[in-house]
Design a protein around this motif. Structure first.
Motif, PDB file in Angstrom:
ATOM      1  N   UNK A 156       0.816  -1.215   0.000  1.00 43.02           N
ATOM      2  CA  UNK A 156       0.000   0.000   0.000  1.00 43.02           C
ATOM      3  C   UNK A 156       0.847   1.261   0.000  1.00 43.02           C
ATOM      4  N   UNK A 157       0.212   2.383  -0.324  1.00 40.14           N
ATOM      5  CA  UNK A 157       0.960   3.634  -0.451  1.00 40.14           C
ATOM      6  C   UNK A 157       1.559   4.071   0.895  1.00 40.14           C
ATOM      7  N   UNK A 158       0.845   3.914   1.984  1.00 35.13           N
ATOM      8  CA  UNK A 158       1.382   4.325   3.282  1.00 35.13           C
ATOM      9  C   UNK A 158       2.565   3.446   3.682  1.00 35.13           C
ATOM     10  N   UNK A 159       2.460   2.166   3.358  1.00 34.73           N
ATOM     11  CA  UNK A 159       3.593   1.268   3.659  1.00 34.73           C
ATOM     12  C   UNK A 159       4.815   1.672   2.846  1.00 34.73           C
ATOM     13  N   UNK A 160       4.563   1.885   1.542  1.00 33.52           N
ATOM     14  CA  UNK A 160       5.685   2.217   0.661  1.00 33.52           C
ATOM     15  C   UNK A 160       6.375   3.505   1.106  1.00 33.52           C
ATOM     16  N   UNK A 161       5.597   4.542   1.316  1.00 32.32           N
ATOM     17  CA  UNK A 161       6.226   5.829   1.653  1.00 32.32           C
ATOM     18  C   UNK A 161       6.769   5.863   3.080  1.00 32.32           C
ATOM     19  N   UNK A 162       6.168   5.100   3.970  1.00 39.53           N
ATOM     20  CA  UNK A 162       6.749   5.008   5.329  1.00 39.53           C
ATOM     21  C   UNK A 162       8.158   4.426   5.231  1.00 39.53           C
ATOM     22  N   UNK A 163       8.291   3.365   4.461  1.00 38.35           N
ATOM     23  CA  UNK A 163       9.610   2.747   4.293  1.00 38.35           C
ATOM     24  C   UNK A 163      10.559   3.714   3.571  1.00 38.35           C
ATOM     25  N   UNK A 164      10.080   4.265   2.464  1.00 37.53           N
ATOM     26  CA  UNK A 164      10.928   5.154   1.665  1.00 37.53           C
ATOM     27  C   UNK A 164      11.437   6.345   2.464  1.00 37.53           C
ATOM     28  N   UNK A 165      10.545   6.988   3.193  1.00 37.24           N
ATOM     29  CA  UNK A 165      10.938   8.181   3.937  1.00 37.24           C
ATOM     30  C   UNK A 165      11.795   7.844   5.163  1.00 37.24           C
ATOM     31  N   UNK A 166      11.530   6.702   5.772  1.00 36.98           N
ATOM     32  CA  UNK A 166      12.383   6.292   6.910  1.00 36.98           C
ATOM     33  C   UNK A 166      13.795   6.014   6.406  1.00 36.98           C
ATOM     34  N   UNK A 167      13.885   5.325   5.282  1.00 41.97           N
ATOM     35  CA  UNK A 167      15.212   5.044   4.703  1.00 41.97           C
ATOM     36  C   UNK A 167      15.936   6.357   4.406  1.00 41.97           C
ATOM     37  N   UNK A 168      15.213   7.315   3.855  1.00 36.21           N
ATOM     38  CA  UNK A 168      15.819   8.601   3.489  1.00 36.21           C
ATOM     39  C   UNK A 168      16.265   9.384   4.728  1.00 36.21           C
ATOM     40  N   UNK A 169      15.385   9.507   5.697  1.00 37.60           N
ATOM     41  CA  UNK A 169      15.702  10.344   6.858  1.00 37.60           C
ATOM     42  C   UNK A 169      16.613   9.627   7.855  1.00 37.60           C
ATOM     43  N   UNK A 170      16.682   8.334   7.768  1.00 41.20           N
ATOM     44  CA  UNK A 170      17.639   7.595   8.604  1.00 41.20           C
ATOM     45  C   UNK A 170      19.053   8.061   8.259  1.00 41.20           C
ATOM     46  N   UNK A 171      19.273   8.299   6.984  1.00 36.69           N
ATOM     47  CA  UNK A 171      20.589   8.769   6.550  1.00 36.69           C
ATOM     48  C   UNK A 171      20.885  10.157   7.138  1.00 36.69           C
ATOM     49  N   UNK A 172      19.879  11.022   7.136  1.00 33.17           N
ATOM     50  CA  UNK A 172      20.085  12.361   7.708  1.00 33.17           C
ATOM     51  C   UNK A 172      20.391  12.264   9.201  1.00 33.17           C
ATOM     52  N   UNK A 173      19.655  11.397   9.896  1.00 34.42           N
ATOM     53  CA  UNK A 173      19.873  11.234  11.342  1.00 34.42           C
ATOM     54  C   UNK A 173      21.295  10.750  11.613  1.00 34.42           C
ATOM     55  N   UNK A 174      21.700   9.780  10.843  1.00 34.23           N
ATOM     56  CA  UNK A 174      23.029   9.206  11.025  1.00 34.23           C
ATOM     57  C   UNK A 174      24.111  10.240  10.696  1.00 34.23           C
TER      58      UNK A 174
END
Lengths: 380, 339
Positions: free
Chosen positions: A181-199
């Motif tokens: 689903x779209x919420x699953x996809x974007x939750x994963x996508x955005x977490x992957x993206x912002x995880x990099x910023x956090x790190x």
């Protein structure tokens, strides 16, 4: 050895505290949640099996008589497709080129294969290709004859980016984002993206230490370079993993994203965090005395990776070549891995992604260390 | 001297054994020689000054002494331990105060001290006691639990010095600890350094403020482009200027075509001429008797003579007469003037 571990622990705790207690952390969490919400709502149709367009797609066909079954099948979905017949393949192509039709299905007389013509990555292409393929298979089963009504071979027209009908189901069905689903996809996508910023923020603080003299002070307290850098990478990893955990809980609460197998999720998170921390280490090694430069470089690199890795623009609407050529990116491996996990995969099913991420982390760590030794070779 | 000897005995160190020995230190970065054959010793209870303009090699010297950079040749011994071969043992004996503000503004002073004390490996009970002592010494006890971001520049500098005192080091390396602060905080830092030396600590104090060296140090080395150009007790170094005096007069920008005028003066006068922060300085190596001829030349160049004065020799005179340039560049001098 004990002293080194203690020192690494102290620096790691300090770096994590610096980032975690920074007001910017609110932005780091709030921003992806807002984006997930907006994209989840607006892109819902792309991920839904019950998708219907606002207006039926205009489909122009130029098919031989024996392919009439195809027109009949497509016409069975009047909410999705409005079918018109063209005189010949040329006219059908022109209709698409001149935007008088959304897609065309053509097949010249003789051996020429069936072709779907539509803008690359478009929804209509995905839908039509699926329907055509399913129809061909059904017809092939019904007509158990030597000569099928149209050739089952297919090709792509590169100028319009049309995708062959035959490609629709086979390989695509194996794609990790299928059925998500779209919420699953974007939750994963955005977490992957912002995880990099956090790190990355932990590594930025390490570079700030250099510019203020804190690094000199810390080193003069008997902390070795390896311990200091090790603490930076460890902080980056822990911050990345911690961010993912917090976001997993929030997205489960707000968007009902079920994160699947806990062991697989934990391993994927650790491997992913290691890879982004290593990449950040490489960036800081290249710009060791420029905190602003490292911050900006991180922002640019991770934004580009997010785009090419499918975090911000869903791979469902991207051309297939796009998703294939960037499949080696670490953030794409994370995306694929998490998508598989939410679809029910266990550790075994994500082994490929885990190894890929571990290899990426090791390569980047090695490269970064090499750069450190070259650029800061006068340091003890 | 009696105090000095008593301190040495109290520390169980044989009289005459230096706490710091720098021998033939040399370091270059590519073709740029940052430190070129630097040697000096510092005894317990002594404050040794490293005086030089920006880019002279002071910070590189301190980085080598702190064990961060490996020299191309030479060695530094702290309490008898080589910073090259026994880096960690040498580091345990020293405290370092970097030139930058090496403090974390989002933490309080107490938290900053606690963090660096943990890195130093000071055990919890002793840590608390030491932190209180240091806060008292640098005059921050009353604001110890306020975030450093709310401190004035002077308070931050005092904390910067305080952190260097963790672990009660025998040797303290200070790299321009008073840059850009108010006179009150500067005086506080200078007095604290004096008290620390009186307690037996060996201090290396780098600066480009000659008045600080004159106030604090018994011996010094003046360095320029990595090379020692004068070295010894402060009176001996000052005497290198001989009869020289400095003729100073305001040289406001815009009044004259500064660059052309100075170049012309430098070509005409047979002595060092320098313009720094709107002031013209001319070293008169043979004293005031050279003044009339110089004044005549200035008048011939159309330089206004209002506010002209002659200054007795000091360390800056020595530097100017030995190198032909001012100790501080314009920016540094302006910072000093602001402070």
């Amino acid at each position: 050895m004990t002293a080194s571990i203690r020192q690494m622990g102290v620096i790691t705790a300090h770096l994590i505290r610096k980032v975690a207690f920074n007001p910017a952390v609110v932005w780091l969490i709030a921003m992806p949640l807002v984006i997930i919400y907006i994209l989840g709502i607006t892109m819902h149709g792309l991920f839904s099996a019950e998708f219907t367009p606002v207006k039926p797609y205009r489909i122009v066909v130029a098919l031989p008589e024996e392919a009439g079954f195809l027109v009949e099948r497509i016409s069975r979905a009047p909410k999705h497709f409005a079918v018109e017949e063209a005189r010949d393949a040329q006219e059908a192509r022109q209709a698409v080129f001149q935007r008088q039709a959304d897609a065309a299905i053509v097949a010249a007389d003789g051996d020429e294969p069936l072709t779907v013509i539509a803008p690359p990555g478009s929804i209509v292409l995905e839908m039509l290709a699926g329907v055509v393929q399913a129809s061909l298979e059904q017809e092939a089963q019904q007509v158990a004859a030597a000569q099928p009504p149209v050739e089952n071979g297919s090709r792509e027209e590169s100028d319009t980016g049309a995708r062959s009908a035959g490609a629709a189901d086979g390989a695509l069905s194996a794609m990790p984002w299928e059925g998500v689903g779209s919420f699953e996809y974007f939750s994963i996508g955005l977490i992957v993206m912002f995880m990099a910023f956090a790190s990355h923020s932990a590594m930025v603080h390490c570079v700030q230490d250099r510019s203020t003299g804190a690094y000199l002070r810390i080193r003069a307290l008997g902390v070795t370079r390896a311990v200091y850098l090790g603490a930076g990478i460890t902080s980056g990893m822990l911050l990345g993993a911690g961010f993912s955990l917090v976001m997993a809980v929030i997205t489960w609460t707000l968007f009902r994203v079920v994160w699947g197998n806990a062991a697989a999720w934990a391993l994927m998170t650790i491997a992913g965090a290691a890879s982004v921390a290593s990449l950040s280490f490489l960036l800081t090694a290249l710009l060791p005395s420029d905190p602003k430069g490292v911050e900006n470089a991180g922002g640019t690199v991770y934004s580009l990776l997010a785009f090419f890795g499918g975090s911000t623009v869903p791979l469902t609407i991207m051309p297939r070549w796009f998703s294939e050529i960037f499949s080696w990116l670490p953030n794409r491996k994370m995306l694929d891995g998490y998508l598989k996990i939410v679809k029910g995969a266990g550790v075994k099913e994500i082994e490929q992604e885990l190894f890929g991420l571990a290899a990426a982390a090791l390569i980047m760590l090695g490269l970064a260390w090499l750069v450190v030794m070259l650029l800061k070779r006068e340091e003890v | 001297m009696a105090t000095h000897a008593a301190v040495q005995e109290a520390r169980g160190q044989a009289a005459g054994d230096p706490s710091i020995v720098v021998e033939g230190l040399r370091k270059s970065f590519g073709k740029n020689v940052a430190v070129d054959g630097l040697s000096f010793t510092v005894h317990p209870g002594e404050i040794f000054g490293l005086l030089g303009p920006n880019g002279a090699g002071k910070s590189t010297t301190l980085s080598i002494m702190a064990g961060l950079i490996r020299p191309d040749s030479g060695d530094v011994k702290i309490g008898g331990h080589s910073v090259i071969r026994e880096t960690q043992r040498a580091q345990r004996l020293m405290g370092v105060v970097p030139q930058g503000l090496a403090v974390y503004e989002e933490l309080t002073a107490a938290q900053n001290l606690d963090y660096f004390a943990k890195l130093r490996g000071i055990e919890k009970k002793r840590r608390r006691q030491e932190i209180e002592e240091i806060l008292e010494l640098v005059g921050l006890s009353g604001v110890a639990h306020r975030k450093v971001a709310q401190y004035s520049g002077g308070m931050k500098r005092r904390l910067n010095v305080g952190i260097g005192l963790l672990g009660r080091p025998r040797v303290l390396l200070l790299d321009e600890p008073t840059v850009g602060i108010d006179p009150q905080s500067r005086r506080h830092i200078l007095d604290s350094v004096r008290r620390l030396a009186e307690s037996g600590m060996a201090v290396v104090y780098t600066t480009h403020y000659m008045e600080e060296v004159e106030y604090l140090c018994s011996r010094l080395a003046i360095i320029d482009r990595g090379r020692v150009i004068a070295h010894g007790p402060i009176d001996e170094v000052r005497a290198l200027a001989g009869d020289a005096v400095v003729l100073r007069l305001p040289f406001p920008r815009g009044v004259l075509d500064e660059a052309a005028k100075v170049e012309s003066l430098q070509n005409t006068l047979p002595m060092p001429v320098e313009v720094t922060s709107g002031e013209l300085r001319i070293v008169l190596p043979q004293g005031s008797r050279q003044a009339p001829a110089v004044i005549e030349e200035l008048q011939r160049h159309g330089v206004p003579l209002d506010g002209m004065r002659l200054e007795s020799p000091n360390l800056e005179t020595v530097f100017l007469s030995l190198t032909g340039k001012a100790l501080r560049d314009g920016k540094a001098a302006e910072e000093g003037a602001m402070a």
